[in-house]
Design an enzyme around this catalytic site. Structure first.
Site, PDB file in Angstrom:
ATOM      1  N   PHE A  92      21.660   2.716   8.532  1.00 29.46           N
ATOM      2  CA  PHE A  92      21.488   2.400   9.944  1.00 29.46           C
ATOM      3  C   PHE A  92      20.410   3.289  10.540  1.00 29.46           C
ATOM      4  CE2 PHE A  92      22.631   2.991  14.467  1.00 29.46           C
ATOM      5  CZ  PHE A  92      22.453   1.685  14.879  1.00 29.46           C
ATOM      6  N   TYR A 136      14.992  -5.642   3.374  1.00 27.05           N
ATOM      7  CA  TYR A 136      15.455  -5.495   1.990  1.00 27.05           C
ATOM      8  C   TYR A 136      14.635  -6.354   1.025  1.00 27.05           C
ATOM      9  CZ  TYR A 136      19.540  -3.335   4.204  1.00 27.05           C
ATOM     10  OH  TYR A 136      20.370  -2.542   4.935  1.00 27.05           O
TER      11      TYR A 136
END
Length: 168
Positions: A92, A136
């Protein structure tokens, strides 16, 4: 501790960082719209991460003297590959620090901790979080088609555990 080209400092979290980690947990829970599931408290987190048998490890990222994000991870094992790996539970970055290389610096630091040449790093992402999924994919991560995450907790977990003669 590592310092990246972007000035991001990534360091292992210590027991003195528990309150800071909890603030980041709250920010993540709010972002993922899961605040009602957050049950972490200072004592249980301190024990889980820094007690006699730590369950996980955490890294903190800092930019310009401010906390920018965190990663929380723990070891895994693959029976088919007979290799160790890491499960990334949380990655995060606070909104004001996104697009500054913080997420990449944290993920790189976690990847550096994967043991062995045959190890792997795995994690789950919310299907609606296109910002994260794009990030990602940009790193070369692939979606695990054909796999679905499952969970047992609460009464269902207790009911199944009660069936066992193995009372640990």
């Amino acid at each position: 501790m590592s310092v990246t080209d972007t000035g991001t400092i990534v360091r292992a979290a210590g027991a003195g960082d528990v309150e800071q980690l909890l603030e980041l947990f709250v920010a993540l829970a709010d972002y993922e719209q899961l605040r009602d599931e957050l049950r972490a408290d200072p004592q249980s987190l301190r024990e889980a991460l820094f007690g006699e048998r730590p369950a996980a490890s955490a890294l903190l990222a800092e930019r310009d003297g401010e906390t920018a994000g965190y990663a929380l991870f723990f070891p895994t094992f693959s029976s088919f590959r007979v290799s160790r790996g890491i499960w990334l539970e949380d990655l995060f970055v606070l909104p004001e620090h996104r697009k500054a290389g913080v997420g990449r610096a944290l993920l790189s630091a976690v990847a550096a901790r994967v043991p062995g040449a045959d190890g792997r790093l795995e994690w789950a992402a919310l299907d609606w979080n296109e910002l994260a999924l794009g990030f990602y994919r940009g790193l070369g991560a692939r979606l695990m088609d054909g796999w679905t995450s499952l969970r047992l907790d609460g009464a269902e977990l207790a009911r199944l555990a009660a069936e066992s003669d193995d009372r640990r």
